[in-house]
Design a protein around this motif. Sequence first.
Motif, PDB file in Angstrom:
ATOM      1  N   ILE A 257      57.992  42.060  63.306  1.00  0.00           N
ATOM      2  CA  ILE A 257      59.173  42.115  62.424  1.00  0.00           C
ATOM      3  C   ILE A 257      58.824  42.851  61.139  1.00  0.00           C
ATOM      4  O   ILE A 257      59.623  43.659  60.630  1.00  0.00           O
ATOM      5  N   LYS A 258      57.654  42.611  60.613  1.00  0.00           N
ATOM      6  CA  LYS A 258      57.230  43.299  59.389  1.00  0.00           C
ATOM      7  C   LYS A 258      57.072  44.800  59.647  1.00  0.00           C
ATOM      8  O   LYS A 258      57.438  45.635  58.809  1.00  0.00           O
ATOM      9  N   GLU A 259      56.544  45.165  60.808  1.00  0.00           N
ATOM     10  CA  GLU A 259      56.421  46.579  61.151  1.00  0.00           C
ATOM     11  C   GLU A 259      57.795  47.218  61.338  1.00  0.00           C
ATOM     12  O   GLU A 259      58.020  48.379  60.951  1.00  0.00           O
ATOM     13  N   LEU A 260      58.722  46.472  61.914  1.00  0.00           N
ATOM     14  CA  LEU A 260      60.088  46.980  62.050  1.00  0.00           C
ATOM     15  C   LEU A 260      60.713  47.230  60.691  1.00  0.00           C
ATOM     16  O   LEU A 260      61.403  48.248  60.485  1.00  0.00           O
ATOM     17  N   ALA A 261      60.486  46.328  59.733  1.00  0.00           N
ATOM     18  CA  ALA A 261      60.997  46.536  58.377  1.00  0.00           C
ATOM     19  C   ALA A 261      60.379  47.781  57.750  1.00  0.00           C
ATOM     20  O   ALA A 261      61.060  48.528  57.030  1.00  0.00           O
ATOM     21  N   ARG A 262      59.118  47.996  58.008  1.00  0.00           N
ATOM     22  CA  ARG A 262      58.467  49.189  57.453  1.00  0.00           C
ATOM     23  C   ARG A 262      59.086  50.463  58.022  1.00  0.00           C
ATOM     24  O   ARG A 262      59.330  51.434  57.285  1.00  0.00           O
ATOM     25  N   ARG A 263      59.386  50.461  59.319  1.00  0.00           N
ATOM     26  CA  ARG A 263      60.004  51.638  59.919  1.00  0.00           C
ATOM     27  C   ARG A 263      61.432  51.822  59.432  1.00  0.00           C
ATOM     28  O   ARG A 263      61.899  52.962  59.277  1.00  0.00           O
TER      29      ARG A 263
END
Length: 1174
Positions: free
Chosen positions: A973-979
């Motif tokens: 989820i954190k990586e999705l927010a970064r993208r």
Amino acid sequence: MISEPPGTSRSSQQDKTSQDEANSSRAVNHSEDESGNENRKKSVRRRKRPHNGSENVKCAKASCSRVNKAGGSHSKKRHVEAVTLFEVVTMGKAAMQAVIDDWIEAYMKNRDSSLLDLISFFIQCSGCKGVVTAEMCQSKEESDVMNKMVEELDEVAGLQYKRFLAFPWILTVTWPMDADSVEYPLIQSAPYGRWFHSEFSDFVSVLVAQCQHNIIFDSYLMNTLISLLTELSNSYIRAFRHTCTLAAVKLLSAFLNVALSLTVGIENSQKLSKVQKAKNVRQKSTPQLDKIQKKLKELQEKRAEIESMMDIIFKGVFLKRYCDVLPEIRSICMEELGLWMKLYSSVFLNDSYLKYMGWMLYDKIPDVRLKCVLSLQGLYGDPLLLPKLDLFTSRFKERMISMTLDKDNEVAVQTMKLLVLISKTSDDVLSPEDYKQLLQFVYSAQRPLAATAGELLFSRHLNTVADASDTQDGNNEEETHRQQTFARLKALLHFYQESELHNHVVYLVDSLWDSGGALLKDWSTLTSILLQDSPGLTQAEQTVLVEIMVASVRQASEGPVLAGRSGAKKVMNAREKKIQIEDCNKLTEHFLVMLPKLLTKFSGSWDVVASLMKIPQYFLSESLAAEKTQGLSVLLAEMEAVLDLHSGTAVLEAAARTYLSLCGEEMAWCSLTRAARDSLVQRWVDHLTALLEDPAKGDSFSADDEKTGEILTTLKKLTAFHNCHDLSQWNLFKLLSPLLSVESSQGEAPPQVLQELLQCLCFSMLWSLNTSSETLNSRDKALAQRLQLRLFCERSHVCLSHSDLSLRRQAFLGVCDVLTAHSYQLHVWDPTSFGPLLYTPSPKLQRALLTFVCAHVFVGRDCDGQSRVSETLEVERLEDLHARRNLLAAFCKLIVHGVLEMSMAAEVFMYYMKYYNDFGDIIKETMYRTRQMDKIESAQTLVLCLQQLFVRLKKEQESGGRVHPGVQTFTSIKELARRFALTFGDLVKFRECIVLIHRNSVDFVFHEFRQSPGTPTPPYLSYLTILSEFSSKLLKPDKKAVFSYLRKHTAEHVIDLREECWQPLIYYRASLLAAAEGEDAVSYVGSDRKGLPPNRSPFSKQKLEGSKSPCPFSPLDSQASKVHRPSSSTSHQKTTDLGPFSVPLEPPARRLNAEGSVLGSSSDMDDDAVEVEL
């Protein structure tokens, strides 16, 4: 013609001059004010400019202008502009020859002064804006002289200089360190750089050509020039090395031309000597023979001297620079080496020189490899040079074959041309395995490479077979031509079947079109072979031959543009257009007569018929004259007979498209073709109506297998034609919609019938919506259309839960397509006329569509659908992926066109990273389109997506059970927010969106939170760690607002820094403050946790620009400040024992003040300074 002074007087003059100037020194200045880097300021117009600075060649006694030399007037010479050698490069070859002649004349009068001007010319061409100082040297062997040969930087004086020996001169070049050495003339912008390269090369060539009869052999000019170029080509300065390497190799090329002319003179002298000896056999010597022998000896000595200078340049420059770190220098060396080998093969074309060419075939830079390949093409193209290339060919053949796979397309194409050249000149060089590997490139995605491989295929396989058939005795010329064509086609079919790429006939034809177009366009021979009773071909070969014929028809009609193949010429010239029109006329006249015969013969083979039915699509309308009506009627009758026999998808699609092409307004017989089509469709509708009378009665579908098969076949034909033609006049929706009303519990139609039924009804609705502006002329018709739309959506909604997967997919695609088309018609509807009425899908249908996408598109590897696909073949897996991509694209269109709420896209966006390889492009495009529609609502959708994922993860963790496959981890989820954050490129444009994301997320975390001993922190506090990914996108003024907004939500809560549960808040707050300093949140969190006593939390103010504190640091302070950048020094101050987020002992009012001092008040925090806590 300039007269040459006697050699004795010149040599004595030179000796005297060298003695007088033995200890003198000369300097040539190029000030930045007068000349500067003149190549940057040069006008492309190549005009002459006055030169105010003085050069040695501009002395009053020397004639510097060739412009007035024809007039011979000394009075005019005084009014001529002075032109430097560097300026003459901009004036073209004619002016170049004139000024060089003047320079030669000045050289013969004062060679030292003129030579300094030439040296200055090469320094200027290197882009140097400095000073050239020259001093005389007596001997090369002086030890103190050689110790002075340096190339250093003087940082104190701000100068860099190079001191080297160009005997008899010791040259020192000095220029400022801040000079822009990158912008020297050879590497300037493309037009000027290429032009200067050409003109500079011409100058060197003209200089040697004008000097070849006099001063080139004086053992002074060329020795000094070669020494100069050799030394500068070894410089670590890129400009000197590049420019002087080019000059040196061009000088060697010019010497080569002189050597060739001397060789011609030597051969002529030898012939004259033989003739003279034959005339005077009895006399041992005659004055004329002695004169010829003397001239011959002189020419041989000159050639030996020229070859000696060539050898010096090769060893002193080429051997050091062919592997230079600069790829441009390596390219220059390889290009010139190929020229030397071709023009002067007696010296350069041997294995000791060819090895350099072979080695550089492995160079990392494509341009260097390309120059090597082009040079080898010139060598292999000369039959006289081939015997000297045998060893090179055997040594580097494998490398040349592997270069056809080069990542640079041009290198691969030129290498293939080289191999084609080798194949034509040498039959035994390439083995059958080599040919098998090379010929597969006819299926390459790059058309130039494929066309070259097609040339190899045609010359190696097809032509050789035809040449063998020429030796046979033939009855007449036509029969001989037919036998040759048949032999070539037989070889082509054999190659195609051996390649085992049976779906690439159009690419094979496209590859052979340039070299074998005459063979492929011989349609009369092709059809005569196919119509023979015993053509000598198998059934599979006949099928492939028909595909080749159809592909050649398409190529002749549409050109070489193919899907998946790049590099084709997209714009045709007038000649190509004329050829295309002629070919279209020929194929139209030929196949209008022969195609019915072919359809009759191959009527039983559906794949052959499907290919033949495509040919009328390429007929030229102008060729269909009115007197050829009988031929078209026969063709239409044969097509109708074929449709009665076959109901396959390929045949029906080809027939529908062919009828569409023949029914066009531009066709001469559109009325005849339309009548035939309407008659065919009417027959199908009547037959289907009769079939549906009994099965459609009652509440169930009752029909035997035979009647069901007939219904399905007729439905397929109507569906295929309804896809291309408007069949609204037959009102198929009214005829077929009752079949969808049958409930599954009461005996519904088979899934295959329902699938074709849904597709046909979908096409009916699409045509109804597309023609709304023409057909809807009253409100009743508009209401009837909306009723049909509602009925179709309701029936399709029921089919979404059917047990058959294909039927479910068809129902989903049909609903999405119809709703998208309806939305489009509402946008383009003219309010002044009747149009489609507004229709909104029901909430149940919207939820069903969303559920369908999540269940059928985003299928994980652990799920049943994906495991089923992974066990099948790779082709089936790709087909399934293609079907799922279509489903997702159809759903995203509903969101983009406003049919569904944008918030429903949150369920799609959450799979962006998990299925990035399969659907990342579709989801990213959807985000881009929704952001164009409403950027605020799009940002809210992204927030909703992340919040839903986080809530699901939280509930899964609280339940304590096994993690559901659809729940993503916190890291993902954190990586999705970064993208998501990376999609906001323009921070000013999306400023409001970023602020909205932060405010909504803070509200989400602290919404209705009441602190108690049981719940000291908000349940969703860890969401702030995810939110910190968007902190870097905040502008500096917005950080203040977000920071204050966060302070309002945290002011009424008791926060303790020492507790681990508050770390997400610390991390998020640190990310806001770190964004102001350009650091990351990790460094700030690390500074919070290191070097601090458990009961202390010192503060420091950090300016954005950074400032040094004069206060000394204590050991504790030093340890705590190690995590910061060196430019951001801090000064610590003592505070109270209680930390700002520790449990307070004072009243609430005092507590609020402490909280405010930590988070910073709005008045203290501005754009230039941020208050942070360490």
